[in-house]
Enzyme design. Structure first.
Site, short mmCIF file in Angstrom:
data_model
loop_
_atom_site.label_atom_id
_atom_site.label_comp_id
_atom_site.label_asym_id
_atom_site.label_seq_id
_atom_site.Cartn_x
_atom_site.Cartn_y
_atom_site.Cartn_z
N PHE A 180 0.80 -1.22 0.00
CA PHE A 180 0.00 0.00 0.00
C PHE A 180 0.83 1.28 0.00
O PHE A 180 0.29 2.37 -0.05
CB PHE A 180 -0.96 0.01 1.20
CG PHE A 180 -1.89 -1.15 1.23
CD1 PHE A 180 -2.90 -1.29 0.29
CD2 PHE A 180 -1.75 -2.14 2.19
CE1 PHE A 180 -3.77 -2.36 0.32
CE2 PHE A 180 -2.62 -3.22 2.22
CZ PHE A 180 -3.63 -3.34 1.29
N LYS A 182 5.17 3.09 0.72
CA LYS A 182 6.62 2.97 0.84
C LYS A 182 7.07 3.30 2.26
O LYS A 182 6.34 3.94 3.03
CB LYS A 182 7.30 3.92 -0.14
CG LYS A 182 7.04 3.61 -1.61
CD LYS A 182 7.75 4.62 -2.52
CE LYS A 182 7.49 4.32 -3.98
NZ LYS A 182 8.13 5.30 -4.88
N VAL A 183 8.28 2.85 2.58
CA VAL A 183 8.90 3.16 3.87
C VAL A 183 10.13 4.01 3.59
O VAL A 183 10.97 3.65 2.75
CB VAL A 183 9.28 1.88 4.64
CG1 VAL A 183 9.91 2.25 5.97
CG2 VAL A 183 8.06 1.00 4.87
N ASP A 292 3.35 -14.43 10.90
CA ASP A 292 4.24 -14.28 9.75
C ASP A 292 5.70 -14.14 10.22
O ASP A 292 6.45 -13.29 9.74
CB ASP A 292 3.84 -13.06 8.91
CG ASP A 292 4.40 -13.13 7.49
OD1 ASP A 292 4.78 -14.24 7.05
OD2 ASP A 292 4.45 -12.09 6.82
#
Length: 483
Positions: A180, A182-183, A292
């Site tokens: 969804f 960016k970092v 996860d």
């Protein structure tokens, strides 16, 4: 006499027209100049002054009526160094001054404006470009910090709640990209400490399902405060993005570590895995299952002394004994009960994934592999895998207990550190050097720093108690992590 006059007139008419334009003599010395000398003089002047050769020139001898006023037409050519410089009396020539040389020098990124030079807009643009490459501009950062402090103090004086904006952070290079957004690497302007800023485009959050997923991740991360879990610092909005500010771990992840140097020895993996166990225990104590756990979701700090469990995108709150029907996670790490899709008790699936992760740390591969997802699922359900020869019997037993296909027979999370594999005292890694984060007067020292930032101590205390997400708690937690 009349006949002589007529004869003289007829001879003059037979002469060439050029001879009729003979210049009128004056009383000066030039009156003695013959037409031939005058012609030579003009030709020599043309050689000296090439501009005079062009009949279209603004100072051409053919344009004598306009020769005393400057030409106002559009120029056809911008002079360069190779062009000859005219010496016409109507074109004043100026030598370059020190100031013009200084302006030229400032176009070089490595030079500084010379003394006596007043900075221009073009100089400022050049300095901005240079600063963007070096990421920090000390004067600008200090000015921004002062403005933020003044804004915070004004908010408390006027009783107006302050709202965090993008101006409170400096955004740097991108660190990664998700489904969804960016970092980015960022800087918390008040403290100068680095953070990770996750940006999610609002256009992707139009449906209720996506919004619920995003805010569930924020809620879960805000519940967990542990040194081995990546810390949520703040949440705010820009016109186009939802901004999630996270603790920055600059050492990469375990997957990158293995790709760079290969598999780890058991003595190297032991302290790392111990911290992973502590991180998962911290999650389960808050009734959160991660679902996860894998190599690329375990981050490292820059000193390579701490691990940080991250990415709670598929995590959820769960109660013991409560069955879950959702299928999610990374295929190679999936527990058999998730694949069966008949509902599963939540907390056992993380232990299975941890068994896969330890196997991968020691061998740089996973125990279950296949070319297609259906084939992979069959292999996992069959529960057959092979240990490399260099695995010790102790670690084989440990991994086997975690990879038991029957959930209730799997080793319990709280019993993992009691296994014999952890009783070995050989610690060849820097990870054993992690120390308790508590230091004397730590809380008071952080509060004093926040007072200098403009925050009221009572407001900070109240926000921490209620686990509020604002710039006060973000500043406190960031100082707490880095102190």
């Amino acid at each position: 006499m009349e006949e002589r006059a007529k004869l003289k007139t007829s001879k003059m008419l037979k002469r060439p027209a050029s001879k009729l334009t003979k210049p009128i003599a004056s009383s000066s010395k030039s009156s003695k100049t013959s037409p031939l000398d005058l012609k030579r003089k003009v030709q020599s002047q043309i050689k000296v002054n090439p501009v005079l050769k062009d009949s279209n020139s603004k100072y051409s001898i053919d344009n004598q009526e306009n020769s005393l006023r400057p030409y106002t037409g559009a120029p056809h050519h911008r002079r360069v160094k190779s062009d000859p410089v005219p010496n016409s009396p109507y074109i004043p020539l100026k030598k370059p001054t020190k100031n013009t040389q200084a302006v030229k020098k400032t176009t070089n990124a490595s030079s500084k404006p010379s003394r006596g030079h007043r900075r221009t807009n073009s100089d400022n643009e050049n300095l901005k470009k240079i600063a963007s490459n070096h990421f920090f501009i000390s004067n600008t950062e200090e000015h921004d910090k002062d403005q933020i402090i003044e804004s915070i103090r004004s908010s408390f004086l006027m009783g107006i709640p302050f709202v965090t904006t993008i101006d409170y952070y400096k955004i740097g290079k991108p660190l990664g990209k998700g489904a969804f957004g960016k970092v980015y690497l960022g800087v918390h302007k008040l403290s100068g400490l680095r953070v990770a800023v996750k940006t999610i485009e609002k256009s992707f959050m139009q449906d209720e399902r996506t919004r619920k997923k995003v805010f569930q991740e924020v809620y879960i991360m805000n519940k967990i405060h542990d040194k081995n879990v990546i810390r949520l610092l703040e949440l705010f909005e820009s016109p186009r993005h939802l901004m999630i500010v996270l603790e920055y771990a600059g050492g990469g992840d375990l997957l990158q570590l293995l790709r760079a140097r290969g598999k780890l020895s058991e003595s190297e993996a032991r302290p790392i895995f111990k911290q992973i166990v502590d991180a998962v225990i911290a999650c389960h104590n808050e009734e959160i299952i991660h679902r996860d756990i894998k190599l690329d979701n375990i981050l490292l700090n820059e000193e390579m002394t701490l691990i940080k469990l991250c990415d709670f995108g598929v995590s959820r709150v769960a109660k013991p004994g409560f069955k879950i029907n959702e299928q999610c996670g990374t295929p190679a790490y999936l527990a058999p009960e998730i694949i069966v899709n008949e509902g599963y008790e939540p907390f056992f699936v993380d232990v299975w994934s941890m068994g896969i992760l330890l196997y991968a740390l020691l061998s740089a591969t996973v125990p279950f592999k296949a070319k297609t997802i259906p084939e992979l699922h069959k292999i996992i359900l069959r529960g057959k895998y092979i240990f490399p020869d260099y695995f010790s019997e102790c670690v084989k037993d440990f991994i086997t207990e975690m990879l038991n296909p029957i959930p209730h027979l799997r080793i319990k999370l709280n019993d993992l550190k009691k296994h014999a594999w952890f009783s070995v005292d050989t610690l060849d890694s820097s990870f054993h050097s992690t120390k308790d984060s508590y230091t004397p007067n730590r809380h008071n020292n952080i509060l004093n720093a926040l007072r200098e930032y403009g925050f009221l101590a009572e407001f900070v205390e109240s926000s921490l108690k209620n686990r509020d997400i604002n710039h006060a708690t973000a500043s406190y937690n960031l100082l707490d992590i880095n102190m």
